[in-house]
Scaffold this active site. Structure first.
Site, PDB file in Angstrom:
ATOM      1  CG  ASP A   1     -34.430  19.883  -9.125  1.00  0.00           C
ATOM      2  OD1 ASP A   1     -34.020  20.896  -9.728  1.00  0.00           O
ATOM      3  OD2 ASP A   1     -35.416  19.234  -9.492  1.00  0.00           O
TER       4      ASP A   1
ATOM      5  CG  ASP B   1     -32.196  24.840 -13.291  1.00  0.00           C
ATOM      6  OD1 ASP B   1     -32.012  24.315 -12.187  1.00  0.00           O
ATOM      7  OD2 ASP B   1     -32.644  24.226 -14.277  1.00  0.00           O
TER       8      ASP B   1
END
Ligand SMILES: *[C@@H]1O[C@H](CO)[C@@H](O)[C@H](O)[C@H]1NC(C)=O
Ligand SMILES: *[C@@H]1O[C@H](CO)[C@@H](O)[C@H](O)[C@H]1NC(C)=O
Ligand SMILES: *[C@@H]1O[C@H](CO)[C@@H](O)[C@H](O)[C@H]1NC(C)=O
Ligand SMILES: *[C@@H]1O[C@H](CO)[C@@H](O)[C@H](O)[C@H]1NC(C)=O
Ligand SMILES: *[C@@H]1O[C@H](CO)[C@@H](O)[C@H](O)[C@H]1NC(C)=O
Ligand SMILES: *[C@@H]1O[C@H](CO)[C@@H](O)[C@H](O)[C@H]1NC(C)=O
Ligand SMILES: *[C@@H]1O[C@H](CO)[C@@H](O)[C@H](O)[C@H]1NC(C)=O
Length: 443
Positions: free
Chosen positions: A108, A319
């Protein structure tokens, strides 16, 4: 045990975090390579299912970012916010403890903490490997409440001088437990490295889904992330295309370098600085300056992509944990308008999968050849020319041709669909992102 549970419910005052400096773990020669597996790989989903699952996760990711921004708006003047982004899309293989136990964690780039579920569990969710049992690893050390890593938590609590963490992800997933030091092992065989004293969360109260992972590994910009803790703060990845079954690659430390490709269609390496959003310092914000469609720069007001100084909303995040790209409504509307004007196919009203609403009717085979306008994302000092397969997709359930982007409100996200088949380098030491087109399935 019950005491910890009760303690977690007590709302502690927010503590201001200190900046934690972590010394480099080596003389600069440190690094490893790892494999990244897509969380839906090997589960036998059809392309249509893969897409609709990814759209659903992307939507929860963008909702998380928006709730983050909203929370940050209240908290920005007092302390850092409590909520983190939600799950990612890729699993990274690693090993924990002595002797090393293999497990895979969700990578992440939107959060910092490294954590796994620990035995004995008070509340744990399903995972494919056994829960890590600290009692069986002699290198495990609980961290005290005064340790610098405990101070680096957004929301530390203290129980009998043991540092207790709580992490909330945007889609209501959470993990809580003890913050500890442990030996970790990273990298594929040829580049295997063992690193002592990595701070991680040993979670005994967990909720939500781990999507077939056994924990998470934060690659954000904060002091607790793996990239910060290992002392060589750079990594790169090359994500294979969304429908590919070939795993993607991660490069860490000295292995994270971009080679200019020799193929004729590949451009030079380009770089753009990161921007820090004081409300969400963990995330990788970019200075996006515009979008060109078919060679023409869209007349988007640059303020559409700016971070709002008052409350930390807005901005553009890169992201790996979102598949689709979400653009602030005003920018998305112009992009959609340009595609509608330039694509010689009828626009479809029905939206399937839900968030995609720039879809064109593409009559069934034999299909007529359609020309798509070129799409370029502009950043400060860099231009990302997207290959066609990085922005158009065929919706497997309807056969429609859809733009793989959607509208958002409260911030934009550049998702992994758009940067697959680019080798992307995050250099945290010099605070910039670099990228170059690359055949990721061959690396
Ligand atoms: C975990 O993997 C199995 C098989 O690979 C798959 O059937 C299942 O749906 C996956 N679970 C989640 C939560 O992704
Ligand atoms: C890596 O190591 C594992 C276990 O030692 C072995 O099974 C595997 O074949 C090795 N892979 C490569 C590519 O050498
Ligand atoms: C944990 O690791 C950090 C970083 O190496 C080190 O400074 C600290 O002393 C360690 N703490 C314990 C309790 O092992
Ligand atoms: C870059 O090129 C060097 C030299 O050819 C090679 O050793 C290295 O593996 C390449 N790195 C990547 C990430 O492709
Ligand atoms: C590019 O091609 C030249 C000549 O074929 C070769 O010497 C060089 O190593 C190549 N560079 C990379 C980065 O692949
Ligand atoms: C699409 O939606 C618009 C506005 O809702 C409507 O005016 C139009 O008739 C619809 N077109 C079709 C083909 O359904
Ligand atoms: C973004 O880039 C533009 C163009 O280079 C520059 O004028 C602007 O100051 C930059 N914004 C930030 C926040 O760095």
């Amino acid at each position: 045990m019950d005491n910890i549970a009760v303690l977690l419910l007590v709302l502690l005052p927010l503590l201001l975090s200190f900046v934690v400096a972590v010394a480099a773990r080596s003389d600069g020669g440190f690094g490893f390579q790892a494999t990244l597996t897509h969380i839906d790989a090997g589960a036998g989903y059809t392309e249509a299912q893969l897409l609709s699952r990814a759209v659903r996760r992307s939507r929860s990711r963008v909702a998380a970012l928006q709730s983050l921004a909203a929370t940050a708006a209240d908290a920005i003047t007092t302390a850092r916010i409590l909520v983190q982004a939600s799950e990612g899309e890729y699993l990274m293989s690693m090993a924990i403890g002595t002797p090393p136990r293999d497990y895979s964690a969700i990578l992440d780039t939107g959060s910092d903490l490294i954590w796994t579920q620990c035995a004995p569990c008070m509340l744990c969710v399903d995972q494919p490997t056994p829960f890590f049992d600290p009692a069986k690893s002699p290198t495990y050390r609980k961290l005290s409440c005064s340790s610098p890593m405990c101070d680096a938590l957004y929301y530390p609590s203290c129980y009998k001088d043991t540092c207790v963490y709580q992490y909330f992800y945007g889609d209501s997933a959470s993990s809580a437990g003890v913050l500890a030091n442990e030996t970790f092992t990273f990298g594929t065989n040829g580049t295997r490295v063992t690193v002592p004293k990595v701070a991680f969360g040993c979670g005994s109260l967990n909720a939500g889904s781990l999507y077939n992972g056994s924990g998470m590994v934060g690659f954000g910009r904060g002091p607790l992330s793996l990239v910060s803790q290992l002392g060589v703060p750079r990594f790169s990845y090359c994500l294979t295309s969304f429908m590919s079954t070939v795993p993607s690659r991660l490069y860490f430390g000295v292995y994270a370098t971009l080679n200019s490709s020799n193929t004729s269609d590949a451009g030079p390496v380009q770089s753009t600085p990161f921007i820090v959003n004081p409300a969400l310092p963990t995330m990788y914000y970019l200075n996006m300056t515009g979008i060109s469609v078919g060679g023409d720069l869209l007349p988007i007001d640059p303020s559409v992509f700016a971070i709002n100084d008052d409350d930390g909303t807005g901005g553009v995040v890169i992201d790996s944990g979102a598949t689709l790209t979400y653009l602030e409504q005003a920018a998305y509307d112009m992009l959609r308008q340009a595609f509608v004007a330039l694509v010689g196919l009828p626009l479809v009203n029905a939206t399937s999968p839900d968030d995609l609403d720039t879809c064109f009717k593409w009559p069934p085979p034999p299909r007529k050849i359609v020309t798509m306008p070129e799409l370029v994302l502009h950043f400060e000092g860099a231009h990302m020319e997207l290959p066609l397969e990085n922005y158009m997709l065929i919706d497997g359930s309807t056969g429609n041709l859809c733009l793989a982007m959607a509208a958002s409100d409260g911030g934009s996200i550049i998702g992994s669909f758009q940067h697959s088949n680019f080798h992307v380098l995050y250099d945290n030491e010099n605070s910039f992102l670099s990228f170059v087109p690359a055949p990721c399935n061959l690396m």
